[in-house]
Design a protein around this motif. Structure first.
Motif: not given
Lengths: 192, 189
Positions: B51-68
């Protein structure tokens, strides 16, 4: 000065709610309320939702899957938010950002979980009415919702002013509450 | 192929521990509950990443941090899913091996694994500076969307295994019986 701006007024309100809940739960009122709820559960089975759930097994099973998928999302949001409070995850991101963003996901997931749950309950309303574990689950869910909106969120609004160990205890309590909700929910399927 | 799978399942079914696990009310139900509750760790993390990749959740957390950061708990969750999943198969091998939904679920799991592998390759190849944007580049979004679809279908198939609509004992249509691996004149379990 409104009641909620007095020091510890919210703590007092939550404590009063707990005492009232315990008093009602331990008194005869509990049995009486349960008996009075039977017509509601009988009516639930006659609603279109109840009829659909009974008639189309595949629809019921699909809604069960939706319930599980939204439970996974709800659990994910709770786990990430609590792990951040415990300092285990995403420490490089500000606490408030993680809490706010996770809460938004949590609230959407809760909406889907509750809607799919109501559909499932309508299909087997009288059966679950007689299952103690169903009522444990409803109790756990009520505690979870009260905890999130009356304890956790108000506390986190002033997270910098709260003792770090209080925040950690909030995270542990949250994990235990939502685990109980999911575990008692799963056990409904094994009962009856 | 279906004969071989059936013989293997019957062999597993002959194990004392398989019967013991199947017949233990608390142990079986706790393994099954662990399998379901671990969804909150495995799919919970996976959904948040997608959902972060799609821009639907946690949008102001860096995507790489979420994925890692969510990767490790997700893998821990998937490990629990695999162990409890194997135990669930071990407890009821013949009916599960001949379940149409179980077979579809295994194919979907392979597809989801392939998609995850491609996703991680694209993640490493993504140009610098994308991770602060609300949405990931299109190639990553495609992978995330496919992941959501595959896992939703996997959960649906998993839930459907519990239902006996297409069980061999219910004498399904010939095509379904072949896909489910029913053997003519087999013992009913």
């Amino acid at each position: 000065m409104s009641a909620f701006s007095l020091p510890y007024s919210r703590s007092a309100a939550v404590a009063a709610l707990l005492v009232a809940g315990a008093w009602l739960g331990l008194s005869d009122w509990r049995l009486q309320a349960w008996q009075e709820l039977l017509p509601l559960f009988e009516w639930m089975e006659t609603t279109p939702l109840g009829v659909a759930g009974k008639t189309w097994g595949a629809v019921f099973a699909l809604v069960q899957a939706l319930h599980l998928l939204s439970m996974a999302l709800l659990g994910g949001a709770v786990l990430v938010a609590d792990a951040r409070l415990l300092g285990l995850l995403l420490r490089e991101v500000p606490l408030a950002t993680v809490q706010q963003r996770c809460h938004r996901v949590f609230a959407w997931a809760l909406l889907v979980v509750v809607c799919s749950g109501v559909f499932m309950a309508c299909g087997v309303a009288v059966k679950v009415y007689y299952l103690p574990v169903f009522w444990y689950k409803m109790l756990a869910l009520a505690v979870g919702v009260v905890f999130v909106y009356l304890v956790r969120r108000p506390l986190l609004r002033h997270a910098d002013a709260v003792h770090p160990w209080t925040l950690r205890l909030v995270a542990l309590a949250s994990l235990m509450i939502w685990f109980s909700v999911a575990a008692t929910g799963r056990w409904i399927g094994f009962s009856g | 192929m279906n004969r071989w799978i059936y013989d293997f399942a019957v062999w597993v079914d002959g194990h004392d521990w398989s019967t013991a696990l199947h017949e233990s009310y608390y142990l079986y139900n706790w393994v099954e509950s662990t399998h379901v509750l671990a969804l909150m760790i495995s799919l919970g993390m996976l959904f948040l990443i997608d959902l972060r990749m799609l821009g639907l959740a946690l949008t102001d957390v860096p995507a790489s941090a979420v994925a890692r950061r969510l990767n490790l708990p997700m893998l821990v969750g998937f490990s629990v899913m695999i162990v409890t999943g194997v135990l669930l198969f071990y407890a009821i091998p013949v009916r599960t091996a001949q379940s149409l939904w179980f077979r579809v679920k295994l194919v979907l799991l392979l597809l989801a694994a392939l998609n995850a592998w491609l996703f991680h390759r694209r993640l490493r190849a993504a140009p610098a500076g994308w991770e602060l944007a609300a949405r990931a580049p299109a190639r990553l979004r495609l992978g995330a969307a496919l992941s959501l679809v595959f896992w939703a279908l996997i959960v649906i198939c998993g839930r459907f295994i519990a239902y006996d609509w297409f069980d061999c004992s219910a004498a399904p249509a010939p095509l379904i019986a072949t896909l489910a691996g029913c053997i003519d004149g087999q013992a009913q379990f």
